[in-house]
Write a protein that holds these residues in place. Structure first.
Motif, PDB file in Angstrom:
ATOM      1  N   SER A 820       0.827  -1.207   0.000  1.00  0.00           N
ATOM      2  CA  SER A 820       0.000   0.000   0.000  1.00  0.00           C
ATOM      3  C   SER A 820       0.861   1.257   0.000  1.00  0.00           C
ATOM      4  O   SER A 820       0.582   2.216  -0.717  1.00  0.00           O
ATOM      5  N   MET A 821       1.924   1.233   0.766  1.00  0.00           N
ATOM      6  CA  MET A 821       2.809   2.400   0.825  1.00  0.00           C
ATOM      7  C   MET A 821       3.525   2.620  -0.505  1.00  0.00           C
ATOM      8  O   MET A 821       3.641   3.747  -0.987  1.00  0.00           O
ATOM      9  N   LEU A 822       4.004   1.536  -1.103  1.00  0.00           N
ATOM     10  CA  LEU A 822       4.720   1.669  -2.380  1.00  0.00           C
ATOM     11  C   LEU A 822       3.790   2.147  -3.487  1.00  0.00           C
ATOM     12  O   LEU A 822       4.188   2.947  -4.347  1.00  0.00           O
ATOM     13  N   GLU A 823       2.540   1.673  -3.493  1.00  0.00           N
ATOM     14  CA  GLU A 823       1.577   2.143  -4.493  1.00  0.00           C
ATOM     15  C   GLU A 823       1.302   3.626  -4.311  1.00  0.00           C
ATOM     16  O   GLU A 823       1.253   4.393  -5.282  1.00  0.00           O
ATOM     17  N   ASP A 824       1.122   4.039  -3.058  1.00  0.00           N
ATOM     18  CA  ASP A 824       0.898   5.458  -2.777  1.00  0.00           C
ATOM     19  C   ASP A 824       2.098   6.298  -3.206  1.00  0.00           C
ATOM     20  O   ASP A 824       1.948   7.370  -3.806  1.00  0.00           O
ATOM     21  N   ALA A 825       3.275   5.825  -2.863  1.00  0.00           N
ATOM     22  CA  ALA A 825       4.490   6.571  -3.201  1.00  0.00           C
ATOM     23  C   ALA A 825       4.655   6.679  -4.716  1.00  0.00           C
ATOM     24  O   ALA A 825       5.082   7.721  -5.243  1.00  0.00           O
ATOM     25  N   SER A 826       4.315   5.611  -5.430  1.00  0.00           N
ATOM     26  CA  SER A 826       4.401   5.648  -6.898  1.00  0.00           C
ATOM     27  C   SER A 826       3.428   6.671  -7.466  1.00  0.00           C
ATOM     28  O   SER A 826       3.773   7.433  -8.383  1.00  0.00           O
ATOM     29  N   ARG A 827       2.201   6.707  -6.940  1.00  0.00           N
ATOM     30  CA  ARG A 827       1.220   7.688  -7.415  1.00  0.00           C
ATOM     31  C   ARG A 827       1.701   9.110  -7.142  1.00  0.00           C
ATOM     32  O   ARG A 827       1.560  10.002  -7.974  1.00  0.00           O
ATOM     33  N   ILE A 836       8.867  18.127  -8.970  1.00  0.00           N
ATOM     34  CA  ILE A 836       9.980  17.777  -8.078  1.00  0.00           C
ATOM     35  C   ILE A 836      11.291  17.703  -8.849  1.00  0.00           C
ATOM     36  O   ILE A 836      12.366  17.858  -8.271  1.00  0.00           O
ATOM     37  N   ASP A 837      11.210  17.479 -10.152  1.00  0.00           N
ATOM     38  CA  ASP A 837      12.412  17.544 -10.975  1.00  0.00           C
ATOM     39  C   ASP A 837      12.851  18.990 -11.147  1.00  0.00           C
ATOM     40  O   ASP A 837      14.043  19.297 -11.169  1.00  0.00           O
ATOM     41  N   GLU A 838      11.891  19.894 -11.230  1.00  0.00           N
ATOM     42  CA  GLU A 838      12.168  21.316 -11.399  1.00  0.00           C
ATOM     43  C   GLU A 838      12.625  21.944 -10.085  1.00  0.00           C
ATOM     44  O   GLU A 838      13.595  22.693 -10.042  1.00  0.00           O
ATOM     45  N   ALA A 839      11.902  21.682  -8.995  1.00  0.00           N
ATOM     46  CA  ALA A 839      12.184  22.276  -7.687  1.00  0.00           C
ATOM     47  C   ALA A 839      12.073  21.175  -6.630  1.00  0.00           C
ATOM     48  O   ALA A 839      10.980  20.900  -6.121  1.00  0.00           O
ATOM     49  N   PRO A 840      13.154  20.516  -6.273  1.00  0.00           N
ATOM     50  CA  PRO A 840      13.101  19.316  -5.428  1.00  0.00           C
ATOM     51  C   PRO A 840      12.371  19.477  -4.099  1.00  0.00           C
ATOM     52  O   PRO A 840      11.733  18.540  -3.624  1.00  0.00           O
ATOM     53  N   LEU A 841      12.445  20.645  -3.484  1.00  0.00           N
ATOM     54  CA  LEU A 841      11.816  20.800  -2.175  1.00  0.00           C
ATOM     55  C   LEU A 841      10.295  20.830  -2.256  1.00  0.00           C
ATOM     56  O   LEU A 841       9.616  20.781  -1.215  1.00  0.00           O
ATOM     57  N   GLN A 842       9.744  20.877  -3.451  1.00  0.00           N
ATOM     58  CA  GLN A 842       8.290  20.827  -3.579  1.00  0.00           C
ATOM     59  C   GLN A 842       7.724  19.443  -3.232  1.00  0.00           C
ATOM     60  O   GLN A 842       6.515  19.272  -3.130  1.00  0.00           O
ATOM     61  N   ILE A 843       8.584  18.469  -2.999  1.00  0.00           N
ATOM     62  CA  ILE A 843       8.114  17.174  -2.519  1.00  0.00           C
ATOM     63  C   ILE A 843       7.463  17.332  -1.147  1.00  0.00           C
ATOM     64  O   ILE A 843       6.549  16.587  -0.778  1.00  0.00           O
ATOM     65  N   TYR A 844       7.927  18.338  -0.367  1.00  0.00           N
ATOM     66  CA  TYR A 844       7.363  18.592   0.958  1.00  0.00           C
ATOM     67  C   TYR A 844       6.212  19.597   0.922  1.00  0.00           C
ATOM     68  O   TYR A 844       5.558  19.811   1.947  1.00  0.00           O
ATOM     69  N   MET A 845       5.999  20.212  -0.230  1.00  0.00           N
ATOM     70  CA  MET A 845       4.962  21.246  -0.338  1.00  0.00           C
ATOM     71  C   MET A 845       3.855  20.793  -1.278  1.00  0.00           C
ATOM     72  O   MET A 845       2.873  20.191  -0.865  1.00  0.00           O
ATOM     73  N   CYS A 846       4.014  21.045  -2.558  1.00  0.00           N
ATOM     74  CA  CYS A 846       2.982  20.735  -3.545  1.00  0.00           C
ATOM     75  C   CYS A 846       2.599  19.258  -3.508  1.00  0.00           C
ATOM     76  O   CYS A 846       1.418  18.909  -3.428  1.00  0.00           O
ATOM     77  N   ALA A 847       3.611  18.383  -3.560  1.00  0.00           N
ATOM     78  CA  ALA A 847       3.327  16.941  -3.635  1.00  0.00           C
ATOM     79  C   ALA A 847       2.572  16.464  -2.401  1.00  0.00           C
ATOM     80  O   ALA A 847       1.591  15.718  -2.505  1.00  0.00           O
ATOM     81  N   LEU A 848       3.013  16.889  -1.227  1.00  0.00           N
ATOM     82  CA  LEU A 848       2.394  16.430   0.012  1.00  0.00           C
ATOM     83  C   LEU A 848       1.049  17.105   0.265  1.00  0.00           C
ATOM     84  O   LEU A 848       0.088  16.462   0.701  1.00  0.00           O
ATOM     85  N   LEU A 849       0.983  18.403  -0.042  1.00  0.00           N
ATOM     86  CA  LEU A 849      -0.241  19.161   0.230  1.00  0.00           C
ATOM     87  C   LEU A 849      -1.427  18.629  -0.565  1.00  0.00           C
ATOM     88  O   LEU A 849      -2.549  18.535  -0.048  1.00  0.00           O
ATOM     89  N   PHE A 850      -1.200  18.267  -1.834  1.00  0.00           N
ATOM     90  CA  PHE A 850      -2.307  17.842  -2.688  1.00  0.00           C
ATOM     91  C   PHE A 850      -2.445  16.329  -2.776  1.00  0.00           C
ATOM     92  O   PHE A 850      -3.222  15.816  -3.578  1.00  0.00           O
ATOM     93  N   ALA A 851      -1.696  15.609  -1.952  1.00  0.00           N
ATOM     94  CA  ALA A 851      -1.895  14.160  -1.873  1.00  0.00           C
ATOM     95  C   ALA A 851      -3.218  13.891  -1.156  1.00  0.00           C
ATOM     96  O   ALA A 851      -3.596  14.624  -0.226  1.00  0.00           O
ATOM     97  N   PRO A 852      -3.964  12.855  -1.528  1.00  0.00           N
ATOM     98  CA  PRO A 852      -5.238  12.560  -0.861  1.00  0.00           C
ATOM     99  C   PRO A 852      -5.067  12.455   0.652  1.00  0.00           C
ATOM    100  O   PRO A 852      -4.070  11.920   1.145  1.00  0.00           O
ATOM    101  N   SER A 853      -6.046  12.983   1.380  1.00  0.00           N
ATOM    102  CA  SER A 853      -5.924  13.075   2.830  1.00  0.00           C
ATOM    103  C   SER A 853      -5.794  11.714   3.512  1.00  0.00           C
ATOM    104  O   SER A 853      -5.196  11.612   4.578  1.00  0.00           O
ATOM    105  N   GLN A 854      -6.345  10.652   2.894  1.00  0.00           N
ATOM    106  CA  GLN A 854      -6.271   9.329   3.502  1.00  0.00           C
ATOM    107  C   GLN A 854      -5.178   8.456   2.897  1.00  0.00           C
ATOM    108  O   GLN A 854      -5.077   7.275   3.226  1.00  0.00           O
ATOM    109  N   SER A 855      -4.351   9.028   2.043  1.00  0.00           N
ATOM    110  CA  SER A 855      -3.277   8.241   1.439  1.00  0.00           C
ATOM    111  C   SER A 855      -2.208   7.942   2.481  1.00  0.00           C
ATOM    112  O   SER A 855      -2.020   8.682   3.458  1.00  0.00           O
TER     113      SER A 855
END
Length: 1103
Positions: A820-827, A836-855
């Motif tokens: 379940s974790m690997l599937e979520d991480a892949s999505r 994240i290729d353009e601005a790596p620190l967006q993994i903690y911002m854009c990527a995390l903020l808009f990830a589904p709340s129950q993921s």
């Protein structure tokens, strides 16, 4: 404090000189001509006739134009200069405010800088005494009157036709510079006596003056036309300017050479004065060139290169080359190829492991380098991070000539200025922008030698077979270079992918030689010479290792040498290793006796077994018990992944390259490298495990991978990985804005290796992973940190493939949480790969903020958002159907298609491009440019090797899917092309437009009366299935050009019929408005939808 002469003072100084009568012009006694007894002053040269003859040499139109500007007297020149200076000042102010610019010679040129140089050159002309009394100022002032005529309207132009203005102003600066140099040369000419040398000098000056006046006449006529006419007719462009500049340089060089020949008639003081005047002019003209060189250096620093990949690098330069008298026949054949100007473009030398291919490569590269004909070299090396793939092949190749040839370096720097991340793009884009286009330019090709060679060694050690295929296709395109003749020597093993790749290269382009066949007669003789040379060196160097010992002159007899030759034949690597073993021995005579008495044969090669086993035996001979086991474990690890160690046994120096410190001990900070890949191949060979003696040295690859995986995870876990590893602080920092040096400082080589390869080691260990295992624990703590690290390393796309590889080895009944974790991480990675290729620190911002709340990912790491947000937006609880979004187009998407194997997605857009994407990772692999308008159709050929594109520009283009090269441009439609399709055999392309005819690119055109927006051949090739019906190709009317239609629909499985996605005709998924898009394509259970924004949404269904 700096003092600047104000324009009014400058004009006063000009008037102070030109307001005088020509007869009153001063002369300086110190610059008087040197008189000799035989020299008649009446016969001293006069410059007036040159200027008058130059005017007469013009054609009638140019002469009339120039004569209309001819000053009546010195007072007129005064007025012309005064007005020219005022106009230039106003123009400079306008250009400074509006900052207009244009691209010339690969660089952005600002007009304000060009006008500033014009002002300096105008000021330079006014110097008192610059023109002697015997040169008529009316004629000398003619160029300035012409410049005034160009400048006067320029500052009044609203810069609407700024490109035309830019060309003229840049040309004007050049003509001013040349006119100033001409004035200095006229001073020289005026002091010469009549002679053949001075006549030649006069001819050179006349040609230069004529060339300048022609430019002025043409420029003035352009300025007299209206702005509309100037823009519409493009009366002068950068190519014209380039030709003008090149001829100026040629004529000026000629004049300089003739002046040098006449140099003996000038006194030393006069010569120094003239040189100083020329130097001051050069400083003004080349000011921009100096700045350009600095900018080029800064841009070229962005070139990422593979460490130690060149033939003369620190790693390769000290390795042996062919001894005199060896490999003579083969080297003669290669030399004959390099010397023949009509020789084929590619020479492939292939041979099996250990036969000395790399030695030949280094020898040829060195010879070509010494002759000035080596453009670049690249040595692949399996297991080395930068050299085991072709990601940095073209940047490394480009950097080598860029450092030597300024014009080529300038063109490459311009490409890097446009795209600072070019070294991380797909190989095709690197080839085009860093090699093909710069070498195609007329500027750089002139600096290249007539035949420029690239030497590529060990191509078989590139671990990515797809990259090898692409590389060979790109190298074939070298024949398309019209301005430079590049030739390539490729050396490799005859592995199947390479054999297949070279088969696709025509015989007109390729010459190939099998090394074993080429040296079948000479190999034993070559080995004999090699052993004699090396054994003599061992005897000579022995006292350095043993100050109180020596080896007798005949310590090795011819009989022993013959035995060594037989033991080594036909592998030079065996001979090399035997000699290296003896050279490191304290008792070489005894070791030689032991070597000659032993024979071993182990599957891989009897020769290898006879040399590698004694080396390994010797390495552990002095230990016993646990110490022996420890040494064996170290040997196994070294042979499998030697980059991870920093020390090694002295006795293994015959098979390893061990860097040494100043005191002669192994350097703990440098990587240890295998001398030859055959050592690793020997140790992992299963046959070795079957031998009673050899099995103790056999390496279990899976077990070694498992150990290395554990070492990597421990290294990364021990406080190495954390948020914002590069300490950039600003969360929006672009990767391109952070220097490679800074990234390497925070992610040193061992950390970069561990981040890049730990999953590869886990997978190759053969072990399954499960919930709460070491891998799971690591990901629960460091998943986002690891993704950030890979993003800084430019490997964001690797995250997706790596996570999928881990999913494949999870133990299903014990890994529910991990799956379940690997599937979520892949999505998460798929959804945010672009940012994240353009601005790596967006993994903690854009990527995390808009990830589904129950993921899983949001639940696990979401608390970190509280550092940045007090309130977060409401987000859906679960992932939607969209698995991937492809971003990169600058306009709406008009067409989509999957390749036949489903691995690539093609998208066509209003930005006039077609882009190819990796369907697994979302990474852009190709950008196909060439159309002049919207692209509406983009089918793949049945074999997936060709992409067709139909456009609003009325053309269909065919592209190579692997290299991005445009193969063909098909023209004939009278209106926009909205559909295209390949026939089942891939040999015919049908295209449909909004006109009344549909074309099948081989047979004929067919009348439809309606616009064809969808088009494909039926499976049996009997018709064309379109949105307006089925057209029968085999009907009688087809031959006459008219097709009958049928209402039979084409069979499809998943289609988009907004707002529904349908499966087998039934509604399957309702799509919100923002997902309905402009076009779609399907493959198996995948659906891609093109959006008006330029994005492509990717859906995967379970059916």
């Amino acid at each position: 404090m700096s003092l600047t002469i104000q324009p009014s003072r400058k004009r006063d100084r000009i008037r102070g000189f030109f307001g005088r009568s020509p007869s009153l012009l001063p002369t300086r006694p110190s610059l008087a001509p040197v008189q000799t007894p035989s020299q008649d002053p009446a016969k001293v040269r006069n410059g007036n006739s040159i200027l008058a003859d130059a005017l007469e040499a013009l054609d009638r139109e140019d002469r009339d134009t120039v004569r209309s500007l001819l000053p009546a007297n010195a007072i007129s020149i005064d007025a012309a200069l005064d007005e020219a200076y005022c106009c230039a000042t106003k123009l400079h102010q306008d250009c400074t405010n509006k900052r207009p610019s244009w691209r010339y010679k690969g660089r952005q040129i600002y007009l304000s800088d060009q006008v500033d140089k014009v002002l300096q050159l105008l000021d330079k002309f006014k110097s008192v005494g610059d023109v002697f009394a015997n040169v008529d100022p009316v004629h000398v002032g003619l160029p300035w009157a012409g410049i005034r005529a160009i400048l006067e309207p320029s500052h009044k132009v609203a810069l609407s036709d700024s490109r035309q203005q830019a060309v003229l102003i840049t040309g004007m600066e050049l003509s001013l510079y040349m006119s100033n140099r001409l004035k200095v040369y006229l001073d020289i000419y005026a002091r010469l006596s009549i002679s053949l040398a001075s006549d030649n000098f006069r001819k050179a000056l006349l040609d230069l003056d004529v060339h300048i006046l022609r430019f002025l006449a043409h420029a003035i006529r352009i300025q007299r036309k209206s702005s509309v006419v100037r823009v519409a007719q493009a009366l002068w462009d950068s190519d014209n300017l380039l030709q003008f500049e090149e001829k100026c340089d040629s004529l000026c060089n000629k004049a300089s050479e003739e002046a040098r020949i006449c140099d003996s008639e000038m006194g030393e003081q006069w010569r120094e004065t003239l040189n100083a005047r020329l130097l001051s002019l050069d400083r003004i003209h080349h000011l921009e060139a100096g700045l350009t060189k600095l900018q080029d250096k800064a841009d070229l620093a962005k070139l990422l290169t593979a460490r130690e990949a060149t033939y003369d690098s620190s790693a390769e330069g000290g390795l042996p080359r062919c001894l005199p008298g060896t490999r003579t026949d083969l080297l003669r054949e290669i030399s004959k190829w390099t010397a023949n100007p009509q020789g084929k473009r590619i020479f492939w030398l292939c041979g099996k492991a250990g036969v000395g291919k790399s030695t030949i490569s280094r020898t040829v590269a060195k010879d070509l380098d010494e002759e000035g004909r080596l453009g670049a070299s690249f040595n692949f090396k399996r297991g080395r991070a930068d050299r085991s793939h072709a990601n940095l092949f073209f940047p490394t190749i480009a950097r080598q000539p860029a450092d030597k040839l300024s014009d080529l370096g300038h063109a490459i720097a311009a490409a890097l200025e446009d795209d600072s991340l070019l070294c991380e793009r797909h190989m095709t884009k690197q080839f085009d922008r860093l090699l093909f286009q710069p070498m195609q330019s007329g500027l750089s090709s002139k600096a290249l030698p007539k035949d420029c060679f690239l030497v590529v060694d060990a191509l078989d050690e590139c671990e990515d077979m797809q990259q090898i295929e692409t590389l060979l296709k790109l190298l074939k395109r070298i024949e398309d270079l019209m301005t430079a003749r590049i030739r390539i020597l490729v050396i490799s093993r005859p592995d199947p992918p390479l054999v297949a790749g070279f088969k696709d290269i025509s015989n007109d382009l390729l010459q190939d030689v099998q090394l074993e066949e080429a040296q079948v007669e000479s190999i034993k003789s070559d080995l004999n010479i090699f052993f004699k040379h090396e054994l003599a060196q061992i005897r000579m160097n022995y006292p350095r290792r043993n100050p109180f010992g020596s080896l007798p002159t005949g310590w090795v007899g011819q009989k022993d040498i013959d035995l060594l030759v037989d033991k080594s034949h036909p592998l030079f690597i065996v001979a090399f290793t035997l000699c290296k073993l003896l050279s490191s021995s304290n008792q070489p005579q005894e070791d030689l006796r032991i070597l000659l008495s032993q024979t071993h044969g182990h599957g891989l090669s009897a020769g290898l077994g006879s040399v590698y086993l004694p080396v390994l035996r010797q390495a552990v001979a002095t230990a016993s018990g646990k110490r022996t086991k420890d040494k064996m474990d170290m040997c196994r690890t070294i042979a499998h992944r030697f980059e991870m160690l920093a020390h090694l046994f002295h006795l293994l120096q015959s098979v390893l390259n061990v860097p040494e410190s100043a005191d002669g001990t192994p350097d703990p900070l440098c990587a240890i490298k295998l001398s030859h890949l055959s050592f690793r191949d020997f140790l992992v060979n299963a046959d070795l495990a079957k031998d009673d003696e050899g099995k103790q040295f056999w390496i279990d690859e899976a077990q070694a991978h498992g150990k290395l995986a554990g070492h990597c995870l421990r290294l990364l876990s021990d406080a190495t990985l954390n948020e914002d590893m590069c300490r950039v602080k600003a969360l929006g920092t672009r990767r391109a804005a952070v220097s490679k040096t800074k990234i390497a400082e925070h992610l040193p080589e061992e950390v970069a290796y561990a981040c890049s390869y730990w999953i590869q080691h886990v997978v190759k260990s053969g072990e399954h992973i499960k919930d709460d295992c070491e891998v799971h624990q690591f990901l629960k703590k460091h998943l986002l940190h690891w993704i950030e690290a890979l993003s800084w390393l430019g490997k964001a796309s690797d995250v997706i493939n790596s996570l999928r590889a881990l999913q494949s080895i999870v133990k299903a009944d014990q890994g529910e949480k991990l799956i379940s974790m690997l599937e979520d991480a892949s999505r998460l990675a798929l959804r945010n790969r672009y940012i994240i290729d353009e601005a790596p620190l967006q993994i903690y911002m854009c990527a995390l903020l808009f990830a589904p709340s129950q993921s899983n990912v949001r639940q696990m790491f979401g608390n970190a958002l509280h550092k940045h947000f007090e309130v977060t937006p409401t987000i859906s609880e679960r992932w939607g159907a969209e698995t991937l979004k492809l971003e990169g187009h600058d306009s709406g998407v008009g067409a989509l298609a999957f390749s036949p194997d489903g691995k690539t997605v093609a998208s066509a857009s209003g930005d006039k491009t077609v882009r190819l994407w990796d369907a697994a990772t979302g990474e852009e692999s190709q950008k196909l440019e060439g159309h002049d308008d919207w692209v509406w159709a983009v089918p793949f050929s049945p074999d997936g090797k060709t992409v067709a594109s139909g456009s609003y520009d009325k053309t269909v283009r065919l592209w190579d899917a692997a290299t991005g090269e445009e193969r063909q441009k098909l023209e004939g439609h009278d209106d926009a092309v909205f559909a295209a399709a390949f026939s089942p055999d891939g040999r015919t392309v049908a295209s449909g437009s909004c006109g009344t005819r549909r074309r099948a690119r081989r047979p004929s055109a067919f009348d439809t009366r309606k616009t064809a927006a969808r088009l494909r051949f039926t499976n049996d090739w009997s018709g064309l299935d379109t949105n307006v019906g089925l057209f029968h190709l085999n009907s009688p009317s087809a031959a006459s050009g008219c097709l009958h239609t049928s209402s039979a629909p084409a069979e499809v499985f998943i289609v988009l019929n907004s707002p529904w996605a349908k499966y087998n005709g039934s509604d399957l998924l309702w799509l919100p408005h923002e997902y309905q898009g402009t076009c779609s394509a399907t493959y198996d259970t995948f659906l891609v939808i093109g959006q008006a924004s330029g994005a492509v949404s990717f859906f995967s269904f379970k059916t």
